[in-house]
Motif scaffolding. Sequence first.
Motif, mmCIF file in Angstrom:
data_model
loop_
_atom_site.group_PDB
_atom_site.id
_atom_site.type_symbol
_atom_site.label_atom_id
_atom_site.label_comp_id
_atom_site.label_asym_id
_atom_site.label_seq_id
_atom_site.Cartn_x
_atom_site.Cartn_y
_atom_site.Cartn_z
ATOM 1 N N UNK A 100 0.808 -1.216 0.000
ATOM 2 C CA UNK A 100 0.000 0.000 0.000
ATOM 3 C C UNK A 100 0.842 1.267 0.000
ATOM 4 N N UNK A 101 1.937 1.262 0.769
ATOM 5 C CA UNK A 101 2.731 2.480 0.905
ATOM 6 C C UNK A 101 3.262 2.986 -0.418
ATOM 7 N N UNK A 102 3.941 2.114 -1.139
ATOM 8 C CA UNK A 102 4.547 2.544 -2.392
ATOM 9 C C UNK A 102 3.459 2.873 -3.408
ATOM 10 N N UNK A 103 2.334 2.166 -3.311
ATOM 11 C CA UNK A 103 1.246 2.454 -4.238
ATOM 12 C C UNK A 103 0.734 3.879 -4.038
ATOM 13 N N UNK A 104 0.585 4.278 -2.779
ATOM 14 C CA UNK A 104 0.117 5.636 -2.511
ATOM 15 C C UNK A 104 1.080 6.653 -3.090
ATOM 16 N N UNK A 105 2.374 6.401 -2.918
ATOM 17 C CA UNK A 105 3.351 7.376 -3.414
ATOM 18 C C UNK A 105 3.339 7.415 -4.941
ATOM 19 N N UNK A 106 3.159 6.236 -5.552
ATOM 20 C CA UNK A 106 3.027 6.195 -7.011
ATOM 21 C C UNK A 106 1.839 7.033 -7.467
ATOM 22 N N UNK A 107 0.714 6.853 -6.769
ATOM 23 C CA UNK A 107 -0.473 7.623 -7.139
ATOM 24 C C UNK A 107 -0.202 9.113 -6.965
ATOM 25 N N UNK A 108 0.572 9.441 -5.930
ATOM 26 C CA UNK A 108 0.931 10.838 -5.718
ATOM 27 C C UNK A 108 1.640 11.420 -6.932
ATOM 28 N N UNK A 109 2.592 10.654 -7.480
ATOM 29 C CA UNK A 109 3.297 11.147 -8.670
ATOM 30 C C UNK A 109 2.347 11.276 -9.843
ATOM 31 N N UNK A 110 1.435 10.306 -9.983
ATOM 32 C CA UNK A 110 0.475 10.393 -11.080
ATOM 33 C C UNK A 110 -0.382 11.639 -10.938
ATOM 34 N N UNK A 111 -0.793 11.909 -9.695
ATOM 35 C CA UNK A 111 -1.638 13.072 -9.473
ATOM 36 C C UNK A 111 -0.886 14.343 -9.831
ATOM 37 N N UNK A 112 0.436 14.347 -9.517
ATOM 38 C CA UNK A 112 1.231 15.522 -9.870
ATOM 39 C C UNK A 112 1.268 15.704 -11.377
ATOM 40 N N UNK A 113 1.412 14.594 -12.096
ATOM 41 C CA UNK A 113 1.452 14.679 -13.547
ATOM 42 C C UNK A 113 0.133 15.221 -14.077
ATOM 43 N N UNK A 114 -0.960 14.778 -13.474
ATOM 44 C CA UNK A 114 -2.266 15.216 -13.959
ATOM 45 C C UNK A 114 -2.514 16.686 -13.642
ATOM 46 N N UNK A 115 -1.876 17.186 -12.584
ATOM 47 C CA UNK A 115 -2.029 18.606 -12.276
ATOM 48 C C UNK A 115 -1.477 19.446 -13.420
ATOM 49 N N UNK A 116 -0.506 18.866 -14.140
ATOM 50 C CA UNK A 116 0.032 19.563 -15.300
ATOM 51 C C UNK A 116 -1.040 19.941 -16.308
ATOM 52 N N UNK A 117 -2.099 19.128 -16.374
ATOM 53 C CA UNK A 117 -3.176 19.430 -17.317
ATOM 54 C C UNK A 117 -4.008 20.624 -16.883
ATOM 55 N N UNK A 118 -3.952 20.926 -15.583
ATOM 56 C CA UNK A 118 -4.953 21.843 -15.053
ATOM 57 C C UNK A 118 -4.791 23.259 -15.583
ATOM 58 N N UNK A 119 -3.602 23.572 -16.154
ATOM 59 C CA UNK A 119 -3.460 24.890 -16.742
ATOM 60 C C UNK A 119 -4.311 25.059 -17.986
ATOM 61 N N UNK A 120 -4.663 23.938 -18.621
ATOM 62 C CA UNK A 120 -5.353 24.028 -19.910
ATOM 63 C C UNK A 120 -6.784 24.501 -19.769
ATOM 64 N N UNK A 121 -7.503 23.907 -18.856
ATOM 65 C CA UNK A 121 -8.867 24.364 -18.634
ATOM 66 C C UNK A 121 -9.287 23.909 -17.254
ATOM 67 N N UNK A 122 -10.203 24.608 -16.672
ATOM 68 C CA UNK A 122 -10.681 24.131 -15.382
ATOM 69 C C UNK A 122 -12.180 24.330 -15.278
ATOM 70 N N UNK A 123 -12.821 23.336 -14.763
ATOM 71 C CA UNK A 123 -14.270 23.377 -14.606
ATOM 72 C C UNK A 123 -14.573 23.017 -13.169
ATOM 73 N N UNK A 124 -15.274 23.851 -12.514
ATOM 74 C CA UNK A 124 -15.629 23.512 -11.131
ATOM 75 C C UNK A 124 -17.111 23.309 -10.953
#
Lengths: 196, 205
Positions: A172-196
């Motif tokens: 579980x531990x390493x999986x969470x950290x992996x997901x953390x990196x994925x989430x960081x990568x996806x934040x890169x998209x957030x400059x393109x458009x944002x919908x709330x």
Amino acid sequence: MTPVISPFALFFASIFTSNILLANFLGMCSFISISKDMKSSNGLGLAVTVVLTVTTAVNWGVLQLLEMLGLEYLRFIVFIIVIAAVVQMLEMIIDRVSQTLYMNLGIFLPLITVNCAVLGVSLFMEIRDYSFWQSVIFGFGSGLGWWLAIMLLSAIRQRVEKAPVPAGLKGAGITMITIGFMAMAFIGFSGMLSVQ
Amino acid sequence: MSDIDTRPGAILKNNLWTSNPIFMQVLGICSALAVTNLLTNTAIMAIGVTFVTGLSSLTVSLIKKWIPRKVRMIVQTLIIAFYVIIVDIALKAYLPEISRSLGPYVGLIITNCIIMGRAEAFAQSNDPLPSLWDGLTSGAGYMGVLMVIAVFRELLGFGTLFGYQILPANFVPWTIMVMPPSAFFLLGIVIWVGKSIMNREGAPA
């Protein structure tokens, strides 16, 4: 909260910038346990996408009805019943229509009832006041986003499995950290458009 | 499961530490991650979860004799949903600000796997009072981990704790801490630390 979002933007936002899993943390439980295996991940991803699209549409209608009757406070119970019912019906339909699909999807369907992503999308739809078509697009996009995320994670996990990881961090531990990196990568998209 | 130790002390230790719902069983983390950027929200959320877990375990245990096995899942879900609605209404009435910032996550307590898990694994086969205790302590175990994560996120993300300025004003907040990835990293690290300590104690992992 504005209803004037182009459907196209909404669709992409729900897949990338506000990914239901990586930005809103929904559907984590089955995400962690299933992502060990790529084939199951694919099946579950498909099932979640279908269920999300259908339940969001149905719940939108149900919500209108509840609001008309002034019973909004019952929405949690009603949403969860709708989700359970839709999942059950899908199971029966798939069983009739295609045996092979049923074999691949069947075991995942019961899991989806308790998947927070499904209820979460319905609740987001309610809070953001989406119209019917927006809800359907949002549901479908969120499902695809979830599917994409679980496929990516299970691919990464297969490599991580063979890597030397400290004993306490295994699983579980390493999986969470992996997901953390994925989430960081996806934040890169957030400059393109944002919908709330 | 008949081999569960039902003494209150054993349940407490088990739920707070040896099989902590979050870092040992990795359950219920959906909501765990979403609300941890502010301590106040986290505390309210965790109290809500504890309340729902305790009372739904109690209820499930009380009426378990009358629930046919086949429909027990849906009955459990309805019981949980009932308590969540109470929490939701109470929050809206007394703490409207927090209710708004928690958004959909209050409703999502329903699908928090901890509650269902406790109802299924413990309340289903035990007496009402131990079940209530088991539910409450599971909630407390959940709360403990969440608070640890929230302390780091709020302190480094805003320089505050419970809304009070703790770090000096010239502290530059770490923006990453208020964004989603930090929650994943911190949870990963908490799991790491927890498991390492446990391995050292020689407890079965």
